[in-house]
Design a protein around this motif. Structure first.
Motif, short mmCIF file in Angstrom:
data_model
loop_
_atom_site.label_atom_id
_atom_site.label_comp_id
_atom_site.label_asym_id
_atom_site.label_seq_id
_atom_site.Cartn_x
_atom_site.Cartn_y
_atom_site.Cartn_z
N VAL A 186 0.87 11.42 -16.52
CA VAL A 186 -0.23 11.69 -15.58
C VAL A 186 0.24 11.34 -14.18
O VAL A 186 0.59 10.19 -13.91
CB VAL A 186 -1.48 10.84 -15.94
N ASN A 187 0.25 12.33 -13.29
CA ASN A 187 0.70 12.12 -11.91
C ASN A 187 2.05 11.42 -11.83
O ASN A 187 2.28 10.54 -11.00
CB ASN A 187 -0.35 11.31 -11.12
N GLY A 188 2.96 11.79 -12.73
CA GLY A 188 4.32 11.28 -12.71
C GLY A 188 4.54 10.00 -13.49
O GLY A 188 5.68 9.55 -13.62
N TYR A 189 3.47 9.41 -14.02
CA TYR A 189 3.60 8.15 -14.77
C TYR A 189 3.04 8.30 -16.17
O TYR A 189 2.06 9.02 -16.40
CB TYR A 189 2.88 7.01 -14.04
N TRP A 190 3.65 7.58 -17.12
CA TRP A 190 3.22 7.66 -18.51
C TRP A 190 1.98 6.81 -18.76
O TRP A 190 1.87 5.68 -18.28
CB TRP A 190 4.36 7.22 -19.43
N ARG A 191 1.04 7.41 -19.49
CA ARG A 191 -0.19 6.74 -19.88
C ARG A 191 -0.40 6.93 -21.38
O ARG A 191 -0.02 7.96 -21.95
CB ARG A 191 -1.40 7.32 -19.13
N ILE A 192 -1.03 5.97 -22.01
CA ILE A 192 -1.34 6.06 -23.43
C ILE A 192 -2.50 7.03 -23.61
O ILE A 192 -3.53 6.92 -22.93
CB ILE A 192 -1.64 4.68 -24.02
N ASP A 193 -2.32 7.99 -24.52
CA ASP A 193 -3.32 9.05 -24.71
C ASP A 193 -4.10 8.82 -25.99
O ASP A 193 -4.27 9.73 -26.80
CB ASP A 193 -2.60 10.41 -24.72
N MET A 194 -4.54 7.58 -26.20
CA MET A 194 -5.35 7.20 -27.36
C MET A 194 -6.36 6.17 -26.89
O MET A 194 -6.07 5.37 -26.01
CB MET A 194 -4.48 6.52 -28.42
N SER A 195 -7.54 6.19 -27.47
CA SER A 195 -8.54 5.19 -27.13
C SER A 195 -8.03 3.81 -27.50
O SER A 195 -7.47 3.61 -28.57
CB SER A 195 -9.84 5.49 -27.87
N PRO A 196 -8.19 2.82 -26.60
CA PRO A 196 -7.66 1.46 -26.89
C PRO A 196 -8.11 0.88 -28.22
O PRO A 196 -7.34 0.22 -28.90
CB PRO A 196 -8.19 0.63 -25.71
N ASP A 197 -9.36 1.13 -28.59
CA ASP A 197 -9.86 0.55 -29.84
C ASP A 197 -9.21 1.15 -31.08
O ASP A 197 -9.19 0.53 -32.13
CB ASP A 197 -11.39 0.68 -29.92
N THR A 198 -8.65 2.35 -30.96
CA THR A 198 -7.94 2.94 -32.10
C THR A 198 -6.49 2.45 -32.18
O THR A 198 -5.88 2.49 -33.23
CB THR A 198 -7.93 4.48 -32.03
N LEU A 199 -5.97 1.98 -31.04
CA LEU A 199 -4.59 1.49 -31.00
C LEU A 199 -4.51 0.00 -31.34
O LEU A 199 -3.62 -0.43 -32.05
CB LEU A 199 -4.00 1.74 -29.61
N PHE A 200 -5.46 -0.77 -30.83
CA PHE A 200 -5.42 -2.21 -31.00
C PHE A 200 -6.53 -2.72 -31.90
O PHE A 200 -6.62 -3.85 -32.24
CB PHE A 200 -5.48 -2.91 -29.64
#
Length: 200
Positions: A186-200
């Motif tokens: 996103v705009n040149g930088y990597w972002r996690i594309d998952m809802s935080p509650d599903t990851l952690f």
């Protein structure tokens, strides 16, 4: 490196202060501009939030950063005795003032997550009540040691990536947990594309 800058950065990284609240710059006016600079530049100008070359090494600091954001938000921010209320039979607590509005909460989560992931998280895990953001009054998340994780790249294009992390259990109890992380640029930088509650 300036000691005050390092202390401020450490406090911010540990979630002891909120970057958006200006807390680091307030009350610490000693003539040095280092602390003020950090407070002003934090939303995406340094550290794990500005990873543009995603590798098996650089993903770990980004995931650790993302977990700190999630932990801070899921614990209502920086309040120790949150204001609670009952809505439709469920006990809720208000978030601290730095996450108090939907826009503040979205901006905070988007420091490590895509807009869609942040929007889904805010929509499904929080309640906007009387103009303030609130959440169910309960503890969430896990104690996996993401800072000690190892990563394998599953796939990567110019704008999307999937990694598999092997994450140790707390105190080495049991086998490592395998966690899949989806990312988007996103705009040149990597972002996690998952809802935080599903990851952690």
């Amino acid at each position: 490196m300036n000691k005050k800058w390092m202390t401020g950065s450490l406090a911010l990284a540990l979630g002891l202060v909120s970057a958006g609240s200006g807390a680091m710059g307030a009350g610490a006016d000693t003539g040095s501009t280092a602390i003020k600079t950090v407070a002003v530049s934090v939303p995406g100008k340094e550290g794990p939030a500005t990873i543009n070359n995603l590798t098996v090494k650089s993903i770990i600091p980004l995931v650790v950063h993302a977990k700190k954001l999630y932990t801070y938000a899921s614990r209502s921010g920086n309040v120790y005795n949150p204001e609670t209320f009952v809505y439709n039979g469920t006990n809720y607590r208000f978030l601290s003032s730095d996450l108090g509005t939907k826009q503040q909460l979205m901006n905070y989560i988007k420091r490590a997550y895509t807009h869609n992931a942040a929007a889904f998280y805010v929509q499904t895990q929080f309640l906007e009540y009387k103009g303030r953001m609130a959440q169910v009054n309960a503890d969430v998340g896990n104690a996996l040691q993401y800072d000690k994780a190892t990563a394998i790249m599953v796939s990567k294009t110019a704008t999307t990536a999937v990694f598999e992390l092997s994450v140790p259990q707390p105190d080495g109890q049991g086998a490592n947990e395998m966690v899949v992380v989806k990312l988007k640029k996103v705009n040149g930088y990597w972002r996690i594309d998952m809802s935080p509650d599903t990851l952690f």
